[in-house]
Design a protein around this motif. Structure first.
Motif, mmCIF file in Angstrom:
data_model
loop_
_atom_site.group_PDB
_atom_site.id
_atom_site.type_symbol
_atom_site.label_atom_id
_atom_site.label_comp_id
_atom_site.label_asym_id
_atom_site.label_seq_id
_atom_site.Cartn_x
_atom_site.Cartn_y
_atom_site.Cartn_z
ATOM 1 N N ARG A 168 0.886 -1.042 -0.053
ATOM 2 C CA ARG A 168 0.051 -0.085 -0.036
ATOM 3 C C ARG A 168 0.804 1.188 0.065
ATOM 4 O O ARG A 168 0.430 2.180 -0.735
ATOM 5 C CB ARG A 168 -0.930 0.109 1.187
ATOM 6 N N ALA A 169 1.823 1.190 0.725
ATOM 7 C CA ALA A 169 2.797 2.558 0.944
ATOM 8 C C ALA A 169 3.222 2.598 -0.385
ATOM 9 O O ALA A 169 3.519 3.931 -0.942
ATOM 10 C CB ALA A 169 3.619 2.158 1.961
ATOM 11 N N ALA A 170 3.887 1.687 -1.023
ATOM 12 C CA ALA A 170 4.695 1.618 -2.281
ATOM 13 C C ALA A 170 3.684 2.287 -3.445
ATOM 14 O O ALA A 170 4.136 3.060 -4.308
ATOM 15 C CB ALA A 170 5.275 0.412 -2.755
ATOM 16 N N LEU A 171 2.429 1.867 -3.430
ATOM 17 C CA LEU A 171 1.450 2.460 -4.352
ATOM 18 C C LEU A 171 1.069 3.967 -4.368
ATOM 19 O O LEU A 171 1.003 4.533 -4.930
ATOM 20 C CB LEU A 171 0.190 1.541 -4.282
ATOM 21 N N GLU A 172 0.949 4.377 -2.999
ATOM 22 C CA GLU A 172 0.864 5.729 -2.782
ATOM 23 C C GLU A 172 1.726 6.608 -2.850
ATOM 24 O O GLU A 172 1.795 7.856 -3.500
ATOM 25 C CB GLU A 172 0.422 5.933 -1.182
ATOM 26 N N LYS A 173 3.199 6.200 -2.520
ATOM 27 C CA LYS A 173 4.354 6.629 -3.083
ATOM 28 C C LYS A 173 4.585 6.745 -4.385
ATOM 29 O O LYS A 173 5.042 8.023 -5.089
ATOM 30 C CB LYS A 173 5.592 5.990 -2.505
ATOM 31 N N ALA A 174 3.893 5.927 -5.250
ATOM 32 C CA ALA A 174 3.854 6.235 -6.716
ATOM 33 C C ALA A 174 3.030 6.842 -7.225
ATOM 34 O O ALA A 174 2.687 7.040 -8.605
ATOM 35 C CB ALA A 174 4.025 4.711 -7.443
#
Length: 360
Positions: free
Chosen positions: A320-326
């Motif tokens: 989830r964090a990686a998706l939001e960072k992207a």
């Protein structure tokens, strides 16, 4: 005991390091993975057909049975096994395999009624009962089958969405992937959550058989290597092409969803195949955070259970964090029960897809 077996047993036993390398047995010099795996289901089936042409039906039986074991989704070995049994006079057993082949997708009634292999049992009660069933109108919701190759040949079940007069002629489609060790049939009844709302479904099975506590299951890839996942992605895209050819699909309204390993595949398709999918619904899944770079904008509905021990909360949160960072904004919904998928979740997924669909 053969030299190769002795060599393998020696490898398994703890030994002190040899001062100098010992040359391997001569057998290992030419040993290949294909020799260990044995012939493919297709090769076994073709050899069996050759034997049947030579009237050697008893020999063909063993090859066909092995082809069925190695590729249970493929109906042709079961059909030809039924042919062999009919030639040998085993009517009731022949019909059992014929019904299995029919249920797995061999539904060429004209060919069946003309096939001379069944002449010896055509008047048998069991055969006549099976024919009566085959001739009956197709049950609503049974769907159809499509054979795809990418590069593995595999069969996909297609379920049409229920269309009403107030709907456009072409509607949404969802590719649905089961989890590791599951089966496409696991989602057949639950797929009504989509089909009854006008969303067509392509049930994409994994091509690799595995034994589980529940019996025979399948996986979409055996390891999370780029090569294996790329092949699974290719099979999914081939299934999409087949579904678009056979079903009235609006190409702007194509979704992907999956559970566990199937959810990882849904993530991968959504994040790495630009312009093909309107949205994705991974359930009880995760995706390697380091592989989430700058993906295309896409809608994501993510289901995860805090009680999930197979895909722990930390792994889900990293994705989830990686998706939001992207730059993506996944909608996350939690549910109880751990590592499971339920009809209620699929109902929510279907409603979410319809809310995104553009009915113009």
């Amino acid at each position: 005991m053969p030299a190769l077996c002795l060599f393998l047993l020696a490898l398994a036993a703890p030994q002190a390091p040899a001062p100098t390398p010992v040359p391997p047995p001569q057998e290992l010099e030419t040993l290949s993975p294909d020799q260990v795996r044995g012939p493919s289901p297709e090769a076994l089936h073709n050899h069996a057909l050759s034997l049947m042409g030579q009237n050697q039906h008893e020999k063909a039986l063993r090859l066909l049975a092995e082809a069925m074991r190695r590729r249970p989704d493929w109906p042709l070995p079961a059909y030809n096994l039924a042919c062999c049994l009919a030639r040998l006079g085993h009517a009731e057993t022949s019909v059992r395999f014929l019904v299995d082949a029919w249920d797995r997708g061999f539904q060429d009634l004209d060919a069946l009624e003309r096939d001379p292999d069944f002449d010896a049992i055509r008047s048998h009660k069991a055969f006549q009962t099976a024919l009566k069933r085959f001739r009956a109108p197709r049950r609503e919701g049974a769907g159809s089958w499509a054979e795809v190759t990418a590069p593995i040949t595999h069969r996909v079940r297609l379920l049409p969405g229920r269309r009403t007069t107030d709907m456009p002629p072409r509607g949404p489609l969802v590719l649905l992937f089961h989890g590791a060790g599951g089966r496409a049939e696991d989602f057949h009844e639950a797929s009504r959550a989509f089909t009854e709302r006008g969303i067509a479904v392509a049930l994409v099975p994994g091509p690799y058989p595995v034994q589980t506590e529940r019996g025979l299951g399948f996986t979409h890839f055996r390891a999370r290597t780029p090569e294996e996942r790329s092949q699974a992605q290719g099979l999914a895209l081939a299934a999409l092409e087949a579904a678009q050819e056979k079903l009235p699909v609006d190409p702007r309204q194509v979704f992907v969803s999956g559970f566990s390993q199937g959810g990882l595949l849904a993530y991968q398709l959504a994040l790495t195949v630009p312009g093909r999918f309107r949205g994705a619904v991974p359930i009880g899944a995760w995706y390697p955070a380091e592989e989430v770079n700058t993906p295309q904008p896409i809608s994501l509905l993510v289901f995860h259970s805090p009680e999930d021990r197979t895909v722990p909360l930390a792994r889900h949160e990293a994705t989830r964090a990686a998706l939001e960072k992207a730059g993506l904004k996944p909608e996350v919904r939690t549910y109880q029960g751990g590592h499971v998928v339920t009809a209620a979740l699929l109902n929510q997924a279907a409603e979410w897809m319809l809310n995104l669909a553009a009915w113009d």
